[in-house]
Design an enzyme around this catalytic site. Structure first.
Site, PDB file in Angstrom:
ATOM      1  N   HIS A   1     -63.140  10.022  -2.466  1.00 40.87           N
ATOM      2  CA  HIS A   1     -63.037  10.994  -3.559  1.00 40.87           C
ATOM      3  C   HIS A   1     -63.501  10.367  -4.872  1.00 40.87           C
ATOM      4  CE1 HIS A   1     -61.172  14.228  -1.350  1.00 40.87           C
ATOM      5  NE2 HIS A   1     -60.184  13.457  -0.942  1.00 40.87           N
TER       6      HIS A   1
ATOM      7  N   HIS B   1     -60.350   7.477   2.926  1.00 40.80           N
ATOM      8  CA  HIS B   1     -60.563   8.875   2.548  1.00 40.80           C
ATOM      9  C   HIS B   1     -60.346   9.063   1.048  1.00 40.80           C
ATOM     10  CE1 HIS B   1     -60.230  13.287   2.765  1.00 40.80           C
ATOM     11  NE2 HIS B   1     -59.232  13.128   1.908  1.00 40.80           N
ATOM     12  N   GLU B   2     -59.283   8.480   0.528  1.00 38.41           N
ATOM     13  CA  GLU B   2     -58.991   8.615  -0.902  1.00 38.41           C
ATOM     14  C   GLU B   2     -60.056   7.929  -1.760  1.00 38.41           C
ATOM     15  OE1 GLU B   2     -56.822  10.716  -1.966  1.00 38.41           O
ATOM     16  OE2 GLU B   2     -56.083  11.089   0.049  1.00 38.41           O
TER      17      GLU B   2
END
Length: 176
Positions: free
Chosen positions: A132, A128-129
């Site tokens: 970004h 998820h990170e």
């Protein structure tokens, strides 16, 4: 002279808007004013500061575990994103979080390891990170902030010392 400054600012703003149009991996339109190299440098600078300010974990087993999971996730990132290597640091903190910065920098807090009960859960958070970074969210936020600052500066010049200038600028500041 006061009329040429706002015209210049508006011209600069329009040029920035036209040159910074991009599309995220999901197809959403983005405004990106900074190059990948500039963002990588900002990410490296921020990561360096964090490593100096935060306590870095010395636990070999924890570091090996996080490195292994992160390596498995980053191996799935296509080369077209231009990140050939990822630096991973485990920070000794109760904070339940992880982050990724432009330029291939990943931080994982040990507090997350108490919540993410297995490698799949940790991989999900790290993935998820990473998205970004891949979607250039930092560039997008920084670009929006830069454009807002330019707009506020242009409005300040345009309003000059008018009777309602201060109140108008305060209202614009709240809106921004």
């Amino acid at each position: 002279m006061s009329r040429t400054v706002p015209a210049f600012a508006v011209s600069l703003l329009c040029a920035a808007l036209l040159s910074g149009c991009a599309q995220s991996p999901t197809g959403r339109n983005q405004m990106l004013l900074f190059s990948p190299q500039q963002m990588s440098q900002l990410g490296a600078d921020s990561f360096s500061q964090m490593k100096q300010q935060e306590k870095v974990s010395k636990d070999a087993k924890t570091n090996a575990y996080v490195q292994c999971v992160t390596k498995a996730v980053t191996a799935q990132v296509p080369a077209s994103y231009g990140i050939s290597s990822w630096e991973v640091v485990v920070f000794d903190s109760k904070e339940v979080n992880a982050f990724a910065l432009p330029g291939g920098k990943v931080g994982v807090y040990t507090g997350l390891l108490k919540v993410a009960q297995n490698q799949d859960q940790l991989a999900t958070v790290i993935g998820h990170e990473l998205t970004h970074v891949l979607a250039q969210h930092s560039n997008e936020r920084l670009s929006r902030s830069q454009l807002a600052d330019m707009g506020m500066a242009a409005a300040n010049v345009a309003l000059g010392s008018s009777e309602y200038g201060g109140a108008t600028m305060a209202a614009l500041g709240l809106g921004v």
